[in-house]
Write a protein that holds these residues in place. Structure first.
Motif, PDB file in Angstrom:
ATOM      1  N   VAL A   2      26.428  58.501  42.815  1.00  0.00           N
ATOM      2  CA  VAL A   2      26.466  58.917  41.644  1.00  0.00           C
ATOM      3  C   VAL A   2      24.786  59.749  41.342  1.00  0.00           C
ATOM      4  O   VAL A   2      23.839  59.119  42.076  1.00  0.00           O
ATOM      5  N   GLN A   3      24.861  60.755  40.919  1.00  0.00           N
ATOM      6  CA  GLN A   3      23.507  61.688  40.558  1.00  0.00           C
ATOM      7  C   GLN A   3      23.043  61.145  39.196  1.00  0.00           C
ATOM      8  O   GLN A   3      23.801  61.269  38.183  1.00  0.00           O
ATOM      9  N   LEU A   4      21.624  61.013  38.963  1.00  0.00           N
ATOM     10  CA  LEU A   4      21.293  60.265  37.678  1.00  0.00           C
ATOM     11  C   LEU A   4      19.973  61.405  37.325  1.00  0.00           C
ATOM     12  O   LEU A   4      19.148  61.538  38.142  1.00  0.00           O
ATOM     13  N   VAL A   5      20.059  61.651  36.150  1.00  0.00           N
ATOM     14  CA  VAL A   5      18.955  62.420  35.619  1.00  0.00           C
ATOM     15  C   VAL A   5      18.337  61.720  34.377  1.00  0.00           C
ATOM     16  O   VAL A   5      19.169  61.475  33.266  1.00  0.00           O
ATOM     17  N   GLU A   6      17.033  61.103  34.146  1.00  0.00           N
ATOM     18  CA  GLU A   6      16.431  60.618  33.066  1.00  0.00           C
ATOM     19  C   GLU A   6      15.992  61.822  32.189  1.00  0.00           C
ATOM     20  O   GLU A   6      15.558  62.772  32.568  1.00  0.00           O
ATOM     21  N   SER A   7      15.732  61.453  30.957  1.00  0.00           N
ATOM     22  CA  SER A   7      15.148  61.915  29.999  1.00  0.00           C
ATOM     23  C   SER A   7      14.829  61.364  28.780  1.00  0.00           C
ATOM     24  O   SER A   7      15.230  59.977  28.763  1.00  0.00           O
ATOM     25  N   GLY A   8      14.072  61.663  27.765  1.00  0.00           N
ATOM     26  CA  GLY A   8      13.514  61.134  26.771  1.00  0.00           C
ATOM     27  C   GLY A   8      11.978  60.484  26.691  1.00  0.00           C
ATOM     28  O   GLY A   8      11.420  59.903  25.982  1.00  0.00           O
ATOM     29  N   GLY A   9      11.240  60.417  27.989  1.00  0.00           N
ATOM     30  CA  GLY A   9       9.842  60.013  27.824  1.00  0.00           C
ATOM     31  C   GLY A   9       8.951  60.883  26.891  1.00  0.00           C
ATOM     32  O   GLY A   9       9.289  61.920  26.680  1.00  0.00           O
ATOM     33  N   GLY A  10       7.855  60.237  27.077  1.00  0.00           N
ATOM     34  CA  GLY A  10       6.885  60.849  26.351  1.00  0.00           C
ATOM     35  C   GLY A  10       5.667  59.973  26.011  1.00  0.00           C
ATOM     36  O   GLY A  10       5.351  59.141  26.566  1.00  0.00           O
ATOM     37  N   LEU A  11       4.914  60.731  25.136  1.00  0.00           N
ATOM     38  CA  LEU A  11       3.589  59.919  24.868  1.00  0.00           C
ATOM     39  C   LEU A  11       3.921  59.348  23.269  1.00  0.00           C
ATOM     40  O   LEU A  11       4.229  60.153  22.544  1.00  0.00           O
ATOM     41  N   VAL A  12       3.467  58.239  23.253  1.00  0.00           N
ATOM     42  CA  VAL A  12       3.744  57.612  21.783  1.00  0.00           C
ATOM     43  C   VAL A  12       2.608  56.590  21.227  1.00  0.00           C
ATOM     44  O   VAL A  12       2.135  56.089  22.404  1.00  0.00           O
ATOM     45  N   GLN A  13       2.196  56.189  20.370  1.00  0.00           N
ATOM     46  CA  GLN A  13       1.328  55.368  19.889  1.00  0.00           C
ATOM     47  C   GLN A  13       2.070  54.111  20.005  1.00  0.00           C
ATOM     48  O   GLN A  13       3.210  53.903  20.072  1.00  0.00           O
ATOM     49  N   ALA A  14       1.006  53.023  20.349  1.00  0.00           N
ATOM     50  CA  ALA A  14       1.363  51.772  20.301  1.00  0.00           C
ATOM     51  C   ALA A  14       2.028  51.284  18.951  1.00  0.00           C
ATOM     52  O   ALA A  14       1.639  51.655  17.925  1.00  0.00           O
ATOM     53  N   GLY A  15       2.865  50.510  18.982  1.00  0.00           N
ATOM     54  CA  GLY A  15       4.037  50.104  17.960  1.00  0.00           C
ATOM     55  C   GLY A  15       5.306  51.137  17.882  1.00  0.00           C
ATOM     56  O   GLY A  15       6.032  50.940  16.975  1.00  0.00           O
ATOM     57  N   GLY A  16       5.224  52.343  18.495  1.00  0.00           N
ATOM     58  CA  GLY A  16       6.232  53.324  18.139  1.00  0.00           C
ATOM     59  C   GLY A  16       7.401  53.017  18.923  1.00  0.00           C
ATOM     60  O   GLY A  16       7.345  52.136  19.648  1.00  0.00           O
ATOM     61  N   SER A  17       8.362  54.052  18.790  1.00  0.00           N
ATOM     62  CA  SER A  17       9.629  53.907  19.488  1.00  0.00           C
ATOM     63  C   SER A  17       9.896  55.136  20.444  1.00  0.00           C
ATOM     64  O   SER A  17       9.760  55.999  20.214  1.00  0.00           O
ATOM     65  N   LEU A  18      10.641  54.917  21.536  1.00  0.00           N
ATOM     66  CA  LEU A  18      11.242  55.962  22.178  1.00  0.00           C
ATOM     67  C   LEU A  18      12.719  55.636  22.604  1.00  0.00           C
ATOM     68  O   LEU A  18      12.928  54.392  22.753  1.00  0.00           O
ATOM     69  N   ARG A  19      13.627  56.621  22.995  1.00  0.00           N
ATOM     70  CA  ARG A  19      14.967  56.307  23.534  1.00  0.00           C
ATOM     71  C   ARG A  19      15.073  57.310  24.771  1.00  0.00           C
ATOM     72  O   ARG A  19      15.072  58.319  24.825  1.00  0.00           O
ATOM     73  N   LEU A  20      15.334  56.527  25.934  1.00  0.00           N
ATOM     74  CA  LEU A  20      15.306  56.797  27.225  1.00  0.00           C
ATOM     75  C   LEU A  20      16.879  57.106  27.214  1.00  0.00           C
ATOM     76  O   LEU A  20      17.804  56.340  26.928  1.00  0.00           O
ATOM     77  N   SER A  21      17.175  58.244  28.114  1.00  0.00           N
ATOM     78  CA  SER A  21      18.635  58.631  28.285  1.00  0.00           C
ATOM     79  C   SER A  21      18.811  58.694  29.885  1.00  0.00           C
ATOM     80  O   SER A  21      17.833  59.252  30.437  1.00  0.00           O
ATOM     81  N   CYS A  22      20.016  58.611  30.493  1.00  0.00           N
ATOM     82  CA  CYS A  22      20.180  58.736  31.816  1.00  0.00           C
ATOM     83  C   CYS A  22      21.516  59.206  31.852  1.00  0.00           C
ATOM     84  O   CYS A  22      22.596  58.464  31.766  1.00  0.00           O
TER      85      CYS A  22
END
Length: 123
Positions: A2-22
Protein backbone atom coordinates in the motif's frame (compact mmCIF):
# COMPACT_ATOMS: atom_id res chain seq x y z
CA UNK A 1 1.90 -3.13 -0.90
CA UNK A 2 0.00 0.00 0.00
CA UNK A 3 1.23 3.51 -0.76
CA UNK A 4 0.99 6.05 2.05
CA UNK A 5 1.08 9.85 2.04
CA UNK A 6 1.07 11.85 5.25
CA UNK A 7 -0.12 15.43 5.67
CA UNK A 8 -1.05 17.88 8.40
CA UNK A 9 2.28 18.55 10.03
CA UNK A 10 3.51 22.02 10.84
CA UNK A 11 4.72 24.44 13.47
CA UNK A 12 2.61 24.81 16.60
CA UNK A 13 3.10 26.32 20.03
CA UNK A 14 3.30 24.15 23.11
CA UNK A 15 -0.18 23.27 24.31
CA UNK A 16 -1.57 23.42 20.79
CA UNK A 17 -3.12 20.76 18.58
CA UNK A 18 -2.59 19.23 15.17
CA UNK A 19 -4.29 16.51 13.17
CA UNK A 20 -2.17 14.33 10.95
CA UNK A 21 -3.70 12.41 8.08
CA UNK A 22 -2.37 9.47 6.13
CA UNK A 23 -3.99 8.66 2.81
CA UNK A 24 -3.53 5.15 1.47
CA UNK A 25 -3.77 3.78 -2.02
CA UNK A 26 -3.08 0.43 -3.57
CA UNK A 27 -4.28 -2.80 -2.05
CA UNK A 28 -7.28 -2.98 0.27
CA UNK A 29 -6.68 -0.47 3.06
CA UNK A 30 -9.15 -2.13 5.40
CA UNK A 31 -7.02 -5.28 5.53
CA UNK A 32 -4.05 -3.48 7.10
CA UNK A 33 -3.26 -2.58 10.64
CA UNK A 34 -1.99 1.01 10.73
CA UNK A 35 0.50 2.79 12.91
CA UNK A 36 2.17 6.11 13.53
CA UNK A 37 5.83 6.38 14.42
CA UNK A 38 8.09 9.37 14.89
CA UNK A 39 11.75 10.15 14.69
CA UNK A 40 13.54 13.14 16.11
CA UNK A 41 17.01 14.18 14.93
CA UNK A 42 19.67 11.96 16.44
CA UNK A 43 17.11 9.58 17.92
CA UNK A 44 15.74 6.22 16.90
CA UNK A 45 12.33 5.85 15.33
CA UNK A 46 9.76 5.28 18.06
CA UNK A 47 6.26 3.92 18.19
CA UNK A 48 3.47 6.44 18.75
CA UNK A 49 0.11 4.75 18.12
CA UNK A 50 -1.48 1.80 16.34
CA UNK A 51 -4.96 0.71 15.29
CA UNK A 52 -6.32 -2.59 14.03
CA UNK A 53 -7.88 -2.93 10.60
CA UNK A 54 -11.40 -2.85 12.07
CA UNK A 55 -10.69 0.20 14.20
CA UNK A 56 -10.22 -1.66 17.46
CA UNK A 57 -7.04 -2.78 19.24
CA UNK A 58 -5.71 0.70 19.90
CA UNK A 59 -2.23 1.07 21.32
CA UNK A 60 -0.38 4.18 22.42
CA UNK A 61 3.10 4.97 23.63
CA UNK A 62 3.08 5.99 27.29
CA UNK A 63 4.46 9.38 26.32
CA UNK A 64 1.35 10.26 24.28
CA UNK A 65 -1.45 8.50 26.18
CA UNK A 66 -4.29 10.86 26.96
CA UNK A 67 -3.01 13.45 24.46
CA UNK A 68 -3.02 11.65 21.09
CA UNK A 69 -5.84 9.71 19.44
CA UNK A 70 -5.51 7.40 16.47
CA UNK A 71 -8.50 6.67 14.27
CA UNK A 72 -9.25 5.44 10.77
CA UNK A 73 -11.90 5.81 8.12
CA UNK A 74 -11.81 2.77 5.88
CA UNK A 75 -14.29 4.34 3.46
CA UNK A 76 -11.79 7.14 2.87
CA UNK A 77 -8.66 4.96 3.05
CA UNK A 78 -7.29 7.31 5.68
CA UNK A 79 -5.83 7.04 9.15
CA UNK A 80 -5.60 10.02 11.47
CA UNK A 81 -3.57 11.08 14.47
CA UNK A 82 -5.19 13.77 16.58
CA UNK A 83 -2.54 15.41 18.75
CA UNK A 84 -3.36 17.79 21.58
CA UNK A 85 -1.51 19.36 24.50
CA UNK A 86 1.59 19.21 22.34
CA UNK A 87 4.97 19.50 24.00
CA UNK A 88 8.36 20.50 22.58
CA UNK A 89 9.48 16.89 23.04
CA UNK A 90 6.82 15.85 20.51
CA UNK A 91 8.90 17.56 17.83
CA UNK A 92 9.78 14.93 15.23
CA UNK A 93 9.06 13.66 11.78
CA UNK A 94 5.90 11.55 11.95
CA UNK A 95 5.51 8.50 9.77
CA UNK A 96 2.45 6.50 8.87
CA UNK A 97 2.92 2.78 8.32
CA UNK A 98 0.89 -0.27 7.33
CA UNK A 99 1.20 -3.81 8.61
CA UNK A 100 -0.34 -7.11 7.59
CA UNK A 101 -0.62 -7.93 11.29
CA UNK A 102 -3.94 -6.93 12.84
CA UNK A 103 -2.17 -4.30 14.93
CA UNK A 104 1.39 -3.92 16.11
CA UNK A 105 3.63 -1.65 18.14
CA UNK A 106 6.80 -3.09 16.57
CA UNK A 107 8.19 -1.13 13.65
CA UNK A 108 9.76 -4.20 12.00
CA UNK A 109 6.28 -5.62 11.49
CA UNK A 110 5.35 -2.71 9.24
CA UNK A 111 6.15 -3.24 5.57
CA UNK A 112 4.85 -0.01 4.02
CA UNK A 113 5.89 3.49 5.09
CA UNK A 114 5.08 7.01 4.04
CA UNK A 115 7.63 9.79 3.59
CA UNK A 116 6.66 11.46 6.83
CA UNK A 117 5.42 14.88 7.88
CA UNK A 118 7.32 17.24 10.15
CA UNK A 119 5.82 18.38 13.44
CA UNK A 120 7.60 21.14 15.31
CA UNK A 121 6.40 22.30 18.72
CA UNK A 122 7.81 25.57 20.00
CA UNK A 123 8.10 26.38 23.68
Amino acid sequence: QVQLVESGGGLVQAGGSLRLSCAASGRTFSSYGMGWFRQAPGKEREFVAAIGWSGSSLYYADSVKGRFTISRDNAKNTVYLEMSSLKPEDTARYYCAATTYYSSTYYREYASWGQGTQVTVSS
